[in-house]
Design an enzyme around this catalytic site. Structure first.
Site, short mmCIF file in Angstrom:
data_model
loop_
_atom_site.label_atom_id
_atom_site.label_comp_id
_atom_site.label_asym_id
_atom_site.label_seq_id
_atom_site.Cartn_x
_atom_site.Cartn_y
_atom_site.Cartn_z
N LYS A 169 7.77 -0.18 6.37
CA LYS A 169 7.22 1.14 6.09
C LYS A 169 8.36 2.07 5.70
CE LYS A 169 3.32 0.91 9.28
NZ LYS A 169 2.63 1.59 10.39
N ASP A 202 -7.02 6.14 18.04
CA ASP A 202 -7.44 5.72 16.70
C ASP A 202 -7.83 4.23 16.72
OD1 ASP A 202 -8.07 5.83 14.05
OD2 ASP A 202 -6.01 5.69 13.34
N PHE A 224 2.80 10.04 2.38
CA PHE A 224 4.08 10.17 3.07
C PHE A 224 4.96 8.93 2.94
CE2 PHE A 224 1.39 13.26 5.13
CZ PHE A 224 2.21 14.36 5.25
N GLY A 229 0.83 -1.19 0.00
CA GLY A 229 0.00 0.00 0.00
C GLY A 229 0.87 1.24 0.00
N THR A 285 5.34 4.36 1.74
CA THR A 285 4.85 3.13 1.11
C THR A 285 5.11 1.97 2.08
OG1 THR A 285 5.44 3.99 -1.04
CG2 THR A 285 5.03 1.63 -0.91
#
Length: 1255
Positions: free
Chosen positions: A753, A845, A731, A727, A733
């Protein structure tokens, strides 16, 4: 079989007051309008039942009686407990002149206490022969009947009956009789004479002056229930029924409730009374048992007495039947769960079963006592094709060979032709007859082809009649002493149409000569009722083998019993005096006084002893003790079989001495080393204290927080290999990759990441903050960081989660998830959040998309892009801006940007709602601008269809406006742990039991396994082990070498929390936050989740480690296997594009009160998160970190706006990760002039708006 047969009563005797005549109590019947089982003996059956009877405990049924039947045996009946039925009779009179009361405890057709039906020829029948009087009942002649307590009167189709319409039935009915119906047919074929002039109001039962109706109710003065005349002084006592002779309760003609020694009472005296002086329950000498409408001192034979003072036929629930030594039977409460009993027909689950068949015969296997009845009908041996029941085979009847007692009746109207007798019941001893066939018979044998009975052990028919008829081949009926089997004088044998006795004798079918008094159940010496000489087992014999024959026997009460096998047979004299080995005259082998034995004991341990005994036989065969009594290692035996003397060899002594000396030396060396180390420690601590006292230059200001001892693993870029993109966002991948540690021959699947090139310093800072948070957590249900690669673009390395996020998982597997899966996930998420609360971490979150699935039974919380650690003195966090998930946020977070652990509870409730709706969107279709007003007005998410009220009320508590009213996470852990142990009680999924097992893969999971190079991988948790020197105060030189090689040793941890495990802060150890409380009262997360998670890392500890830590369990209801792992590194889940841009909202400038970053702490100080903190109003510390745009996860991206031209075109994939779940509170500026708009701007999508209200 009729269910009403359960209520049939046996013939019993109840006593009236002392000095009064005995009241004969007899049984009733329950045949209703059915034809008699034996018309030939029907009248005899009634005569045996009612001869001399005064009280009928049941129903009085007089049916199918001929014209010439003599019914004089009915003239003594005064009381009937059930109903009176007179039907289908040709008899002209029924002499019930003394019947006073019909209680109606049972009713004919559920309504009538008195029914007179079809007595006589119908009205349209032909005229009888000239001179012959037509048959049928002519008069009722119930001149004494003055009370019917319950039920009505039905008189129909009686062409010869007169005077029934002259009776004032209202006077007979009790005032509380709710079924006082009268259906009286007055059609008759003859003219009736008027009542006698002596009868007042022309009310009579017959034409005689003695048949006038006696009125005892309608003539009474006001307030009387019954009376003997019209005067107020003629009133009967309130406990009287049917009238009286005086005003006292001893003057009643019948009792309304109970007759206690001739006195009518409301209750019988209790068996136990309470002594108010001694505060004790004492036996009441005047206590009585309740039997029908009488109070008796003891329950009649065949009835069971209960502790509450009643006589019953069946023990109540949780009671068992007990027979005392004197033969009385009672119900006794079970001290533990009652033993399983065998139920017969008419009882419990066999209540509606008509007969024994092949489908239910195994219910009786191994039974000695059957509570109920047995019935064999033609359908038993013919089978039933309609119900797919096979015919009963003769060999199947052998299950009854162990049967000894039946509490009900035995009814046989069909039997296999291959069986000449009923020998399958050869051990049956008692038929109690508490339940009677047709209310009358305890034993019925009809239409069988047997030649003899074969019931050689039968000793008792407790109640009811025996009916044996129409058995054309049956002999030996008259050779049974039936009178010895019966227990009361109203029992009798009714037999007709069996084989004539002279034919049986002519064919030699007679009792054996050894049968006493010619009583037997069949031919041969095994069918005798009693033996004239001796009995060996079941066979009558002329003499016992006392002096000759083998085995030798002794005689006890004319029974031949065998001697013990170790007895030596004697010639011309007795061999033994009893059955035991110590009752022999001489021993066959050896004698170990006083017993005869086959061999002397050699190393045998007697009862309750651990010392073996050794003996040897002497010349006379007596066992003598051995000189040496060996206790162990008795291998060498002498010629007598005794243990040989054991002599120790010199080598053994030398070895023992050497071992002793070495042990002493080793112990001395150990004690010396311990003493020396203790002295060194004392010297070191003393020097350290002196140095601290002289070198401190400024006062200490300890915060009280525990040090954050987590370690950050630094990886080299050469160790990482990216496989494919999972994905992307604005900012960064996310890649699927492989971590190959240097010097290790392993491949570990990971998620990487990577920040984009030319990202802002703020983005780099925030991804490092996320790495700081992820590295500091350690719970089985929270994702942790594997390492970080500090290249030009920072890379975070986490464990690859093959099942993807929980939101996609529940959506893909909606039809395959069970209630246990959902509740286990809710429990695990609550445990993870409880851990975060204990380490003072506010997630901000929490949603199903931010929960990753390690396995179908294990989930982990991830995505800490918005998470914030609270300092030691903080209780809440105030956000400055950024993008937040509006529909998951608590109301105080939306309006005041206030985030606490209790606001995470709100998000948890929405997450549970997502799971219970299989991934539905909360508040779907409602714009984001309307969410605050909607919540303030009290609207909440609806109850999911699969949720019970228990689960939904937990969600509702999570959505309370007052955050202090919401449950704590540890309370949620307790609630969902309880529910997960009984899942189908709280979550109802249709056809769950019929559905497939929990899913084992998903679309995301299958996509991760498509690559060929993903084979032969090692799970990260299997690779990582505790590192060396983690908590060592004095690390060894070179401890800062290769990061992934520092996992070879560990130290120990003592109780109390002073010392900690020397483990690397991996998945197996939960390092404490720098702001975590240091008090001794720790969280249950550390006691449970941490402890269980640490077990795997403890495998390299020394064996003497007393640590109580243990592994955690993924499923609270299933023990964890030893190989089960519980930790997963996070993998960001990217749901479908659901972001929207808010271009008009501008970020708030940093607060001018916020100062610069504090100076770096000196080396060796406690690790703390770099933070920019400044005190705000009321001492609240605010974090200046922004909300969104801090990480590469596309779910947190601030979408591209169209308000200003971009220096570079946005990537093609960027819009695909715009997530409608998140609300941009503070989007970055686009180069347009600063906006002065103070309020809610208009956006392209009205569902998601930004707020610019200052904090």
């Amino acid at each position: 079989m009729e269910l009403a047969a359960l209520c049939r009563w046996g013939l019993l005797l109840a006593l009236l007051p002392p000095g009064a005549a005995s009241t004969q109590v007899c049984t009733g019947t329950d045949m209703k309008l059915r034809l008699p089982a034996s018309p030939e003996t029907h009248l005899d059956m009634l005569r045996h039942l009612y001869q001399g009877c005064q009280v009928v405990q049941g129903n009085l049924e007089l049916t199918y009686l001929p014209t010439n039947a003599s019914l004089s045996f009915l003239q003594d009946i005064q009381e009937v407990q059930g109903y009176v039925l007179i039907a289908h009779n040709q008899v002209r009179q029924v002499p019930l002149q003394r019947l006073r009361i019909v209680r109606g405890t049972q009713l004919f057709e559920d309504n009538y206490a008195l029914a007179v039906l079809d007595n006589g020829d119908p009205l349209n029948n032909t005229t009888p022969v000239t001179g012959a009087s037509p048959g049928g009942l002519r008069e009722l002649q119930l001149r004494s009947l003055t009370e019917i307590l319950k039920g009505g009167v039905l008189i129909q189709r009686n062409p010869q009956l007169c005077y029934q319409d002259t009776i004032l039935w209202k006077d007979i009915f009790h005032k509380n009789n709710q079924l006082a119906l009268t259906l009286i047919d007055t059609n008759r074929s003859r003219a009736c004479h008027p009542c006698s002039p002596m009868c007042k109001g022309s009310r009579c039962w017959g034409e005689s002056s003695e048949d006038c109706q006696s009125l005892t109710r309608t003539v009474c003065a006001g307030g009387c229930a019954r009376c003997k005349g019209p005067l107020p002084t003629d009133c009967c006592h309130e406990q009287c029924a049917a009238g009286c002779t005086g005003p006292k309760h001893s003057d009643c003609l019948a009792c309304l409730h109970f007759n206690h020694s001739g006195i009518c009472e409301l209750h019988c005296p209790a068996l136990v009374t309470y002594n108010t002086d001694t505060f004790e329950s004492m036996p009441n000498p005047e206590g009585r048992y309740t039997f029908g409408a009488s109070c008796v001192t003891a329950c009649p034979y065949n009835y069971l007495s209960t502790d509450v003072g009643s006589c019953t036929l069946v023990c109540p629930l949780h009671n068992q039947e007990v027979t005392a030594e004197d033969g009385t039977q009672r119900c006794e409460k079970c001290s533990k769960p009652c033993a399983r009993v065998c139920y017969g027909l008419g009882m419990e689950h066999l209540r509606e079963v008509r007969a024994v068949t092949s489908a239910n015969i195994q219910e009786f296997a191994g039974c000695k006592k059957i509570f109920g009845s047995l019935a064999f009908l033609p359908e038993s041996f013919d089978g039933d094709p309609a119900s797919n029941t096979a015919p009963l085979q003769p060999e199947q009847l052998q299950v009854f060979e162990t049967l000894e007692e039946i509490t009900g009746y035995l009814y046989i109207s069909a039997w296999p032709d291959s069986l000449p007798d009923l020998s399958v019941f050869q051990n049956l001893q008692v038929i109690r007859g508490r339940i009677l066939h047709n209310g009358a018979y305890s034993l019925t044998l009809q239409g069988l082809g047997i030649s003899w009975l074969g019931l050689r052990s039968l000793r008792e028919l407790g109640s009811g009649l025996a009916l044996i008829h129409h058995n054309t081949h049956l002999c030996f009926v008259h050779t049974v002493p039936w009178d010895q089997l019966f227990r009361n004088p109203h029992q009798a044998l009714l037999h007709t149409a069996n084989r004539p006795e002279d034919e049986c004798v002519g064919e030699g079918l007679a009792c054996h000569q050894l049968c006493a008094r010619g009583h037997c159940w069949g031919p041969g010496p095994t069918q005798c009722v009693n033996c004239s000489q001796f009995l060996r087992g079941q066979e009558c014999v002329e003499e016992c083998r006392v002096l000759q024959g083998l085995p030798r026997e002794y005689v006890n009460a004319r029974h031949c019993l065998p001697c013990h096998p170790e007895c030596q047979p004697q010639n011309g004299s007795v061999t033994c005096f009893g059955p035991e080995a110590d009752q022999c005259v001489a021993c066959a082998h050896y004698k170990d006084p006083p017993f005869c034995v086959a061999r002397c004991p050699s190393g045998v341990k007697p009862d309750l002893s651990y010392m073996p005994i050794w003996k040897f036989p002497d010349e006379e065969g007596a066992c003598q003790p051995c000189p040496i009594n060996c206790t162990h290692s008795c291998v060498d035996l002498d010629d007598k079989g005794c243990p040989a003397e054991q002599r120790a060899s010199p080598l053994t002594s030398i070895i023992s001495a050497v071992v002793g000396i070495l042990l002493v030396v080793v112990l001395g060396v150990v004690f010396g080393i311990l003493i020396k180390r203790r002295q060194q420690k004392i010297r070191k601590y003393t020097m350290r204290r002196l140095l601290q006292e002289t070198e401190l230059v400024e006062p200490l200001t300890p915060s009280g927080a525990m040090p954050n001892q987590a370690q950050m693993r630094i990886l080299k870029e050469t160790e990482l290999r990216k496989v494919k993109v999972l994905g992307s966002g604005a900012f960064g991948t996310v890649y699927k990759g492989i971590w190959i540690p240097d010097g290790e021959n392993v491949k570990i699947p990971v998620a990487i990441k990577v920040l984009r090139e030319n990202t802002s310093p703020k983005a780099n800072k925030e991804i490092l903050d996320e790495a700081y948070v992820m590295a500091g957590v350690g719970s089985p249900y929270v994702s942790r960081l594997l390492g970080i690669c500090l290249t030009s673009t920072v890379q975070l390395v986490t464990q690859l989660m093959p099942y993807g996020c929980l939101l996609d998982h529940v959506r893909e597997n909606r039809g395959r998830l069970g209630s246990q899966d959902l509740l286990n996930w809710c429990m695990q998420i609550a445990k993870g959040m409880s851990y975060l609360e204990d380490v003072r971490l506010v997630h901000r979150d929490l949603a199903a998309r931010n929960v990753l699935v390690k396995s179908p039974n294990h989930v982990k919380i991830t995505d800490f892009g918005l998470a914030r650690l609270l300092d030691i003195d903080e209780t809440e966090y105030h956000a400055d801006g950024g993008k937040v998930p509006i529909k998951w946020m608590a109301l105080e977070s939306i309006l005041r940007r206030r985030f606490t652990h209790q606001s995470d509870v709100w998000s948890y409730g929405v997450t549970v709602w997502e799971l219970m709706t299989f991934g539905a969107k909360p508040y779907d279709g409602i714009p984001a601008r309307e969410i605050p007003d909607l919540l303030e007005k009290g609207e909440r998410l609806p109850q999911p269809p699969i949720c019970t009220i228990d689960v939904y009320m937990i969600m509702v508590k999570c959505w309370m406006i007052d955050s202090e009213c919401r449950p704590r996470f540890r309370e949620l852990v307790s609630e969902f742990s309880r529910m997960a142990r009984d899942p189908q009680r709280f979550v109802v999924i249709q056809n769950e039991d019929l559905g497939p097992a929990s899913p084992l893969d998903s679309t995301f999971y299958r996509s991760l396994l498509e690559d060929d190079d993903m084979g032969d991988l090692v799970d990260a948790e299997e690779y990582l082990v505790p590192q060396q020197g983690f908590f060592c105060p004095d690390p060894a030189p070179g401890a800062g070498g290769m990061v992934h090689h520092r996992h070879r040793s560990s130290s120990t941890r003592s109780g109390g929390g002073d010392l900690t495990l020397g483990l690397e802060p991996s998945e197996e150890e939960a390092p404490r936050s720098p702001l975590a409380p240091s008090e001794g009262a720790g969280s249950d997360v550390f006691d449970g989740d941490l402890g269980m998670g640490a077990a795997k890392g403890l495998q390299s500890l020394p064996t003497h480690d007393p640590s109580p830590l243990q592994r955690y369990s993924e499923d609270p209801t299933v023990p964890l296997p030893s190989e089960t792992d519980g930790y997963v590194a996070p993998l960001t889940c990217s749901p479908q594009p659901e972001y929207v841009n808010q271009p008009d909202v501008r970020p708030q400038p940093p607060s001018p009160r916020e100062g610069p970053l504090p100076a770096a702490r000196p080396a060796g100080a406690t690790l703390e998160r770099p933070k920019t903190l400044s005190p705000g109003k009321n001492g609240v510390v605010k974090d200046v970190f922004a909300f969104g745009g801090a990480v590469e996860n596309p779910e947190y991206l601030t979408p591209q706006g169209g308000a200003a031209p971009q220096p570079h075109p946005p990537p093609a994939f960027s819009p695909a990760f715009d997530n409608l779940y998140y609300w941009d509170q503070d989007p970055p500026e686009r180069g347009a002039p600063p906006s002065t708009f103070k309020g809610t701007p208009t956006a392209e999508n009205p569902e998601y708006l930004g707020l610019d209200v200052p904090v």
